[in-house]
Design an enzyme around this catalytic site. Structure first.
Site, short mmCIF file in Angstrom:
data_model
loop_
_atom_site.label_atom_id
_atom_site.label_comp_id
_atom_site.label_asym_id
_atom_site.label_seq_id
_atom_site.Cartn_x
_atom_site.Cartn_y
_atom_site.Cartn_z
N HIS A 44 15.03 -12.02 -4.08
CA HIS A 44 13.99 -12.84 -4.68
C HIS A 44 13.40 -12.16 -5.91
O HIS A 44 13.70 -11.00 -6.18
CB HIS A 44 12.89 -13.21 -3.68
CG HIS A 44 12.11 -12.05 -3.16
ND1 HIS A 44 12.58 -11.20 -2.18
CD2 HIS A 44 10.88 -11.58 -3.48
CE1 HIS A 44 11.67 -10.28 -1.92
NE2 HIS A 44 10.63 -10.48 -2.70
N HIS A 46 9.79 -11.49 -8.21
CA HIS A 46 8.34 -11.51 -8.35
C HIS A 46 8.04 -11.43 -9.84
O HIS A 46 8.57 -10.56 -10.53
CB HIS A 46 7.69 -10.27 -7.73
CG HIS A 46 7.69 -10.24 -6.25
ND1 HIS A 46 6.64 -10.72 -5.51
CD2 HIS A 46 8.59 -9.78 -5.37
CE1 HIS A 46 6.90 -10.54 -4.23
NE2 HIS A 46 8.09 -9.97 -4.11
N TYR A 108 0.80 -4.47 -7.04
CA TYR A 108 1.62 -4.87 -5.89
C TYR A 108 3.06 -5.11 -6.32
O TYR A 108 4.00 -4.63 -5.69
CB TYR A 108 1.03 -6.13 -5.24
CG TYR A 108 1.95 -6.75 -4.23
CD1 TYR A 108 2.05 -6.21 -2.95
CD2 TYR A 108 2.72 -7.86 -4.54
CE1 TYR A 108 2.90 -6.77 -2.01
CE2 TYR A 108 3.57 -8.43 -3.61
CZ TYR A 108 3.65 -7.88 -2.35
OH TYR A 108 4.50 -8.43 -1.43
N GLN A 112 6.83 -2.64 -5.45
CA GLN A 112 7.79 -3.24 -4.52
C GLN A 112 9.03 -2.36 -4.41
O GLN A 112 9.43 -1.71 -5.36
CB GLN A 112 8.21 -4.63 -4.99
CG GLN A 112 7.12 -5.65 -4.85
CD GLN A 112 6.77 -5.89 -3.41
OE1 GLN A 112 7.62 -6.22 -2.61
NE2 GLN A 112 5.51 -5.72 -3.07
#
Length: 113
Positions: A44, A46, A108, A112
């Site tokens: 995925h 972000h 954040y 990751q």
């Protein structure tokens, strides 16, 4: 923003990882969208972006995912067999607006694994 490849296939790695990042940066630049922070996970993506007010989030995501699919299939023709009909991304995405806590969100994303 968070969005995933079709069937959450783990295609965001190695050589394709570089191409995926480059294509996303190019498409954002075309629309005047500033990427504040971004990270490509194995299954995925972000992204923390600043979208101009004249552009709706849904139209930008449609543009980003649609044009991205066309560009990645042009670069990697062998992906057409895994992702029939040129659908690279899964349907849907997650978007949340941030204001005062944008530094927290950026941190954040940056941290990751």
């Amino acid at each position: 923003m968070v969005f995933t490849p079709k069937y959450r296939r783990k295609v965001i790695y190695n050589q394709r990882r570089k191409d995926i990042g480059e294509i996303l940066r190019t498409l954002c630049r075309y629309k005047g969208v500033e990427i504040i922070e971004g990270h490509l996970m194995s299954d995925h993506v972000h992204m923390l972006v600043m979208i101009p007010p004249k552009l709706s989030v849904s139209s930008f995501m449609g543009y980003l995912k649609g044009k991205f699919a066309l560009m990645i299939f042009d670069r990697h023709a062998n992906l057409k067999y895994k992702y029939g009909n040129r659908h690279f991304w899964a349907e849907g995405y997650y978007v949340s607006t941030v204001g005062l806590n944008d530094q927290t969100v950026a941190k954040y994303i940056r941290e990751q694994e």
